[in-house]
Design an enzyme around this catalytic site. Sequence first.
Site: not given
Ligand SMILES: [Fe+2]
Ligand SMILES: [Fe+2]
Length: 402
Positions: A83, A147, A166, A194, A227, A23, A79, A81
């Site tokens: 990543d 999130h 996540d 986390y 992750h 991030h 998700h 995002e």
């Molecule tokens: Fe995320």
């Molecule tokens: Fe992630």
Amino acid sequence: MRKQVKGNVSWVGYLDWELQLFHGHDYRIEHGSSQNAYLIEEEKTVLVDTVWSPHRSEFVENLKREVDLKSIDFIVANHGECDHSGSLVELMKEIPDTPIYCTKSAVKSIQGQYGDRGWDMRVVKTGDTLDIGNGKTLTFIETPMMHWPDSMATFLSGDNILFSMDAFGQHYAVEDLYADLADQDILWGEALKYFVNILNPFAGFVAKKLAEIEAMDLPIEMIAPSHGAIWREDPLKIVGKYAEWADAYQEDRVVVAYGTMWKGTERIAHAIADEIYRQSPTTNVHVFDVEASDKNEVMTEVFRSRAIAVGSPTYINGLLAGVEGWLAFLRSLKFKGKKAAAFGCYGWSGESVRILQDKLAGAGFDVVEPSIRANWVPDESDLSAIPDLVRALLAEPANADV
Ligand SMILES: [Fe+2]
Ligand SMILES: [Fe+2]
Ligand SMILES: Cc1cc2nc3c(=O)[nH]c(=O)nc-3n(C[C@H](O)[C@H](O)[C@H](O)COP(=O)(O)O)c2cc1C
């Protein structure tokens, strides 16, 4: 390379040993990380998530070695995002017609990042299922704000694996894949870090969603996050921890966090720490110069604490910029049920302590008096208020249910 997870499920993600920041500069990585993607090969072949865009070519090349891309029937994007979605563009060049299952909100986040490329986006809601043959189904569970608004988890029946996205993850590169094979201190430290730094702002949503998942009565045997390590032994232990952490968690700990130019404010910080030891030797105290410390680590300590004392000298009618930035991050994490006190040195106008109190109250802390406001270098009369400050910080709340 693939690693077998369970049955016909394999890990096809990316072990990110070298990752140092995540991030942007917001999250410092200490033990590597991973972006976990999974391949399910039943009558239907399903790819669950991809990896971060810098690793997209390696990801697609690796996947090609493991499976004929054309044989992938469905992609699940838990998700949006980058990543986890960051290799979609590269992958979809090869298999442009493969349907992508995701939430309504993920259509927006994926198209928002990569444009509308005409992919076959199939919107799913909580409870929707997808038959993948051999008697197995995927059940989708929306997990908004865990999130991002677009987050969801996917449950694979038969093998009883929850692909939790996540949630329940850690930034930790674990070659051996499973949590029970990882270093337990690092594992739990990273899982907590986390939660604090990514999920705590949404603790209310987390608590509600955990109750909802429990009510679905899924026979979860394994939790495979996006992750870090996969929870195989006692997989519900991390779920229990999340429930604890999401409920205004605290231990008998106090953080003293400060910034300083000429060490006056630091002297007050140390005197506060000594006084906490004097009044309550069993209370664990951590002192941090916030401008020189890893903010994710400091925030994890703040999360574990029942109270904090925050100091800054007055700097051009305000706070040191590093303390100001740290307070903005503190506010964003939305901690609950904790006390705070303010302290700092000044030369002439002396605004810092008042500003600290306002910002701490704005960040949701119960601000106690007295504060310590020392002109130039702290002397004995300035420090004489510290026992009262510490007593107020350590006092049990009037309403003891926080
Ligand atoms: Fe995320
Ligand atoms: Fe992630
Ligand atoms: C660049 C700079 C700006 C300052 N601005 C103010 C100010 O606006 N108002 C004030 O009361 N003191 C100001 N001071 C004085 C400091 O607050 C004072 O020296 C204080 O004792 C420093 O505390 P420290 O030893 O924790 O750094 C300033 C000092 C510096 C070096």
